[in-house]
Design a protein around this motif. Structure first.
Motif: not given
Lengths: 234, 234
Positions: A62, A64-67, A69, A71, A78-80
């Motif tokens: 999905r 992530p907030p502020g991104d 595209r 990931r 919580g890791m991206v």
């Protein structure tokens, strides 16, 4: 076990290293072919990453907030997880008016000819990587001269950086990934038997430049192969 | 949650993207510093990868058969995980005799000046990546002219590729990662306030070339910062 390695980074059509190039045959037909955005996204989602490498829990795909595209995100820790293109480095090893080519002992392109090239490793400079690959694949020591060409192969998330290089001496031979290593003059290049389009493009450019008497730095794109090439009489 | 992202790829001292640059302060002192091979290997082992992204089982750090360096290997599903350097792309946006710099709104280098640059994304060409980063960080549209300089930053597993570029018009402004974006003439460059050594090196080279009246393609290494800089009276 060899086949399984493929799943880590599926777009491997141009991967020159035996350790990274093994592919399950059933999927091979998809690699490097034109796909719709949806198909590619689906494949990415299925094959790139299933579990978080930090905590071992399943990841979801999905944005992530502020991104901007999607990931692979772990909802547990919580890791991206960011996946980025890989850099392939190689060279055109020159000796007088001839260049060194390797005949591949591995798929893809088994039995076809290529320039020494492979993935840049962590902690390595691009020139050191090209040198190492030449030593591994052609058992040849080279002096790296200049960066020569950069190719974007976006559909497989690879950037090729090819150097001009000079063979230090006449000692060379087949490394573990090569059947045979040989010096070729321009008239002997096995154009119909070159393993990858990016290597074909590099060689064409190289001989064009040599005829002109000057080598400049080139940057080009390699587009996905046409899945339905037009039939001709040739 | 922001801090946790760091663990995916720990060597981030030069990472320009807010999404990838967050670092737990307790470890910050180690990043980019000279370390022994053992220290680096230990850090790699601890922080890079703990679980297999394919099956979720713990990975071990060992040299796979036929390989020459340790990788993260899953004994459960057999997958070998390869970690490779990342490519950072950026540009020197020119407008007449001035260039555009961004003052960073994020760590590392908060409040300092930099050129627009960031990680190349999957599916993107190097020029497209440099364009995108310029739009994101400086809200500016550029025409990419030529590849200008490549920097190996081996101690953080990064390769920087910087382009010369031309601003398409005078519309620019601070993106989410910038406090301020401004055009600078050579005499106004805030040399003491440049965020990263690689950007400092790029700018020095650029003005050297401009004085000479010709821009060639450069390739250099950025060495790790000296952890014990000599004390001077300056």
């Amino acid at each position: 076990m060899k086949g399984i390695r493929f799943w880590a980074f599926w777009p491997v059509a141009y991967q020159p290293s035996s350790l990274q190039a093994s592919q399950p045959p059933s999927l091979f037909g998809l690699i490097g072919r034109r796909m719709t955005k949806g198909q590619r996204r689906k494949l990415n989602r299925i094959y790139f990453m299933k579990y978080c490498s930090n905590c071992g829990q399943p990841v979801i795909h999905r944005t992530p907030p502020g991104d901007d595209r999607p990931r692979f995100c772990c909802e547990s820790c919580g890791m991206v997880h960011y996946l980025n293109p890989k850099l392939v480095v190689g060279c055109i090893p020159e000796m007088e008016d001839r260049i060194l080519l390797c005949r591949r002992a591995i798929e893809p392109g088994y039995g076809k000819w290529t320039l020494p090239a492979g993935y840049l490793e962590n902690g390595e400079s691009v020139a050191a990587g090209a040198k190492r690959e030449t030593l591994e694949e052609a058992r040849a020591k080279v002096e790296i001269l200049t960066p020569y060409a950069l190719y974007n192969i976006c559909h497989v998330n690879q950037i090729y950086l090819m150097f001009r290089a000079r063979l230090k001496d006449k000692r060379f031979g087949a490394g573990a990934e090569s059947l045979e290593v040989k010096l070729f003059g321009e008239n002997d290049i096995p154009w119909e038997e070159i393993a990858f389009r990016v290597i074909h493009a590099t060689l064409l450019k190289y001989y064009d430049d040599r005829r002109l008497g000057r080598f400049s730095f080139h940057m080009e794109n390699i587009s996905p192969p046409n899945p339905n090439p037009p039939k001709t009489d040739n």
